[in-house]
Design a protein around this motif. Structure first.
Motif, mmCIF file in Angstrom:
data_model
loop_
_atom_site.group_PDB
_atom_site.id
_atom_site.type_symbol
_atom_site.label_atom_id
_atom_site.label_comp_id
_atom_site.label_asym_id
_atom_site.label_seq_id
_atom_site.Cartn_x
_atom_site.Cartn_y
_atom_site.Cartn_z
ATOM 1 N N SER A 1 0.826 -1.201 0.000
ATOM 2 C CA SER A 1 0.000 0.000 0.000
ATOM 3 C C SER A 1 0.865 1.258 0.000
ATOM 4 O O SER A 1 0.663 2.166 -0.821
ATOM 5 C CB SER A 1 -0.930 -0.002 1.215
ATOM 6 O OG SER A 1 -1.610 1.228 1.328
ATOM 7 N N ILE A 2 1.839 1.307 0.903
ATOM 8 C CA ILE A 2 2.726 2.480 0.979
ATOM 9 C C ILE A 2 3.486 2.657 -0.333
ATOM 10 O O ILE A 2 3.633 3.788 -0.827
ATOM 11 C CB ILE A 2 3.698 2.351 2.176
ATOM 12 C CG1 ILE A 2 2.932 2.379 3.509
ATOM 13 C CG2 ILE A 2 4.770 3.441 2.140
ATOM 14 C CD1 ILE A 2 2.181 3.664 3.802
ATOM 15 N N ALA A 3 3.945 1.563 -0.930
ATOM 16 C CA ALA A 3 4.652 1.642 -2.211
ATOM 17 C C ALA A 3 3.752 2.235 -3.295
ATOM 18 O O ALA A 3 4.194 3.049 -4.117
ATOM 19 C CB ALA A 3 5.166 0.261 -2.626
ATOM 20 N N ILE A 4 2.477 1.854 -3.285
ATOM 21 C CA ILE A 4 1.532 2.383 -4.281
ATOM 22 C C ILE A 4 1.279 3.868 -4.041
ATOM 23 O O ILE A 4 1.295 4.674 -4.983
ATOM 24 C CB ILE A 4 0.225 1.569 -4.290
ATOM 25 C CG1 ILE A 4 0.497 0.180 -4.889
ATOM 26 C CG2 ILE A 4 -0.880 2.305 -5.064
ATOM 27 C CD1 ILE A 4 -0.641 -0.798 -4.737
ATOM 28 N N TRP A 5 1.049 4.260 -2.778
ATOM 29 C CA TRP A 5 0.829 5.683 -2.483
ATOM 30 C C TRP A 5 2.046 6.507 -2.885
ATOM 31 O O TRP A 5 1.911 7.589 -3.470
ATOM 32 C CB TRP A 5 0.484 5.889 -1.006
ATOM 33 C CG TRP A 5 -0.902 5.434 -0.675
ATOM 34 C CD1 TRP A 5 -1.265 4.358 0.075
ATOM 35 C CD2 TRP A 5 -2.125 6.037 -1.113
ATOM 36 N NE1 TRP A 5 -2.634 4.256 0.128
ATOM 37 C CE2 TRP A 5 -3.187 5.265 -0.591
ATOM 38 C CE3 TRP A 5 -2.426 7.150 -1.895
ATOM 39 C CZ2 TRP A 5 -4.525 5.584 -0.817
ATOM 40 C CZ3 TRP A 5 -3.767 7.464 -2.129
ATOM 41 C CH2 TRP A 5 -4.788 6.684 -1.591
ATOM 42 N N ASN A 6 3.243 6.009 -2.593
ATOM 43 C CA ASN A 6 4.464 6.724 -2.993
ATOM 44 C C ASN A 6 4.575 6.820 -4.513
ATOM 45 O O ASN A 6 4.954 7.869 -5.044
ATOM 46 C CB ASN A 6 5.706 6.049 -2.405
ATOM 47 C CG ASN A 6 5.837 6.270 -0.922
ATOM 48 O OD1 ASN A 6 5.305 7.228 -0.366
ATOM 49 N ND2 ASN A 6 6.546 5.375 -0.253
#
Length: 118
Positions: free
Chosen positions: A7-12
């Protein structure tokens, strides 16, 4: 990589306008349900790359993960500052993300935004 890390990778990647990373982490048939539109993966990436939505500031307050059968849900509470068609908008959201295992890693299958009272 677990679901929260994905999730964090996608938001970044959305913030950084990294189309390649988004294609790697999001399934081709994935849907994005926003306040005003519904888009598939390629439409969403196209909107980001054409700067129709610019993810200016993503302030994640909390994330919880819940696995139900083969699907892992991530509920992300955030305040999102975005530039949408040239206008800055700030909204508190809970974003529901659904992940499934695909080719040995978790990939996003669905993302839905729900505006909340902050």
């Amino acid at each position: 990589m677990n679901a929260k890390e994905t999730s964090i990778a996608i938001w970044n990647a959305m913030h950084d306008e990294d189309a390649q990373m988004l294609k790697e982490k999001i399934m081709p048939g994935a849907l994005f349900v926003h306040m005003g539109i519904t888009a598939d993966r390629d439409e969403e990436i196209d909107i980001i790359m054409k700067r129709g939505i610019v993810y200016d500031k993503i302030d994640i307050k909390s994330q919880t993960e819940n696995k139900v059968g083969p699907v892992t849900f991530v509920y992300t509470k955030m305040k999102l500052t975005a530039i949408v068609n040239g206008n800055t908008v700030v909204n508190p959201f809970v974003v529901t993300e659904a992940y499934i295992e695909d080719e040995g890693s978790l990939r996003l299958a669905s993302m839905s935004y729900t505006r909340i009272n902050d």
